[in-house]
Design a protein around this motif. Structure first.
Motif, PDB file in Angstrom:
ATOM      1  N   GLU A  55       0.991  -1.170  -0.011  1.00 41.71           N
ATOM      2  CA  GLU A  55       0.034  -0.112  -0.087  1.00 41.71           C
ATOM      3  C   GLU A  55       0.786   1.293  -0.205  1.00 41.71           C
ATOM      4  N   VAL A  90      -2.830  -0.099  -8.743  1.00 39.71           N
ATOM      5  CA  VAL A  90      -4.113  -0.150  -8.700  1.00 39.71           C
ATOM      6  C   VAL A  90      -4.470   1.255  -7.598  1.00 39.71           C
ATOM      7  N   VAL A 125      -7.694   3.381  -5.970  1.00 37.07           N
ATOM      8  CA  VAL A 125      -8.927   3.251  -5.618  1.00 37.07           C
ATOM      9  C   VAL A 125      -9.638   4.492  -5.211  1.00 37.07           C
ATOM     10  N   ASP A 151     -14.731   3.768  -3.970  1.00 37.85           N
ATOM     11  CA  ASP A 151     -14.347   2.384  -4.269  1.00 37.85           C
ATOM     12  C   ASP A 151     -14.245   1.712  -5.754  1.00 37.85           C
ATOM     13  N   ARG A 152     -14.161   2.840  -6.377  1.00 37.42           N
ATOM     14  CA  ARG A 152     -13.949   2.663  -8.060  1.00 37.42           C
ATOM     15  C   ARG A 152     -12.396   2.280  -8.160  1.00 37.42           C
ATOM     16  N   ARG A 153     -11.940   1.417  -8.856  1.00 31.25           N
ATOM     17  CA  ARG A 153     -10.669   1.066  -9.183  1.00 31.25           C
ATOM     18  C   ARG A 153     -10.251   1.237 -10.301  1.00 31.25           C
ATOM     19  N   TYR A 154      -9.182   1.588 -10.578  1.00 28.97           N
ATOM     20  CA  TYR A 154      -8.347   1.885 -11.926  1.00 28.97           C
ATOM     21  C   TYR A 154      -7.009   1.223 -11.871  1.00 28.97           C
ATOM     22  N   PHE A 155      -6.726   0.569 -13.114  1.00 19.42           N
ATOM     23  CA  PHE A 155      -5.697  -0.451 -13.089  1.00 19.42           C
ATOM     24  C   PHE A 155      -4.805   0.042 -14.330  1.00 19.42           C
TER      25      PHE A 155
END
Length: 282
Positions: free
Chosen positions: A215, A258, A260, A264-268
């Motif tokens: 993290e 990642v 967030v 809680d939307r995630r972008y990769f």
């Protein structure tokens, strides 16, 4: 009852030893039964030299149709268990048909052996020296050929590791991920994954294993903030990147970034990296 038990005892004891066994480096090898044993370490183009010892059980003789030793490199797919694909196969004949009454030794040598692939134990595949449980492996196999009595076989595993020079160009890894008109992050590392693919076409099997997670930030980012990160690879059981080994399998490594957001939307973002093995320095 003792007679029945004795009938199933092996007719001889076979041992395989390497000529430099006392000085050659040994590495751990996990067997199919879960046990770990220490076996000799080799690399491509080395000479593999040693001797075979055959000793009949006391009071018995061995009638045989010949004795040979094989050096085998095999690939086994877990979804195709029992079928082995040989990529290396060398044979040395040790003895002509005859009888053995007492302990007998046979020297053997395989010179400058081409062993292009490393020993590898994966999820779906093993590259093996022959008796253990791996995807890509190597083994010495001794066979005492007999007729109706059935052949006697003995195996000796060993591990192969090959080394590469540092690449001439080793650029830093940059990945970018962001939310339009809101946040933009330029990144030079995060989560490392290993991806193993076996087979081809409709028979392709892919397994992804997460090796480590970090993290990097929790909370609101600050413009221009830089977060140092160093990923040490030594705690992980890594292999070099394998690409299309004998048209059977590949092993690739990736870094995943990642992002967030508060909803809680995630972008990769994903970047493949290449791992190579440098020769250890004392």
């Amino acid at each position: 009852m003792n007679y029945i038990i004795g009938a199933f005892k092996p007719a001889s004891n076979i041992s395989i030893t390497f000529s430099d066994e006392k000085t050659r480096k040994k590495v751990p090898l996990k067997k199919e039964n879960g046990q770990t044993v220490m076996v000799p370490l080799f690399q491509s183009q080395e000479n593999i030299v040693g001797q075979i010892s055959v000793e009949p059980v006391q009071g018995k003789k061995i009638e045989h149709n010949g004795i040979k030793i094989e050096l085998l490199g095999q690939i086994e797919m877990y979804f195709d268990r029992g079928n082995f694909y040989d990529f290396t196969s060398l044979v040395r004949e040790l003895d002509v048909p005859g009888e053995i009454y007492e302990r007998k030794t046979y020297p053997f040598e395989f010179s400058t052996v081409e062993m292009p692939y490393e020993t590898y134990n994966g999820v779906n595949v093993r590259l093996r020296p022959v008796n253990s449980h791996k995807i890509n492996w190597y083994v010495l196999k001794v066979t005492i050929s007999r007729g109706y009595a059935g052949s006697i076989m003995e195996y000796q595993d060993f591990v192969v590791r090959n080394y590469s020079p540092s690449p001439p160009i080793n650029n830093s890894i940059k990945m970018e991920v962001g939310i339009e008109d809101c946040l933009h992050i330029e990144f030079e590392y995060n989560k490392s994954k290993r991806r193993e693919s076996t087979g081809s076409g409709a028979n392709t099997h892919v397994e992804t294993e997460t090796l480590a997670k970090f993290e990097l930030m929790d909370g609101a980012p600050v413009r221009g903030e830089s977060i140092p990160l160093r990923l040490f690879l030594s705690p992980y059981e890594l292999t070099p990147t394998h690409r299309n080994i004998n048209n059977k399998f590949s092993v690739k490594y990736y870094l995943n970034l990642v992002l967030v957001d508060e909803e809680d939307r995630r972008y990769f973002k994903q970047q493949e990296i290449m791992i190579y093995r440098l020769e250890e320095t004392s």
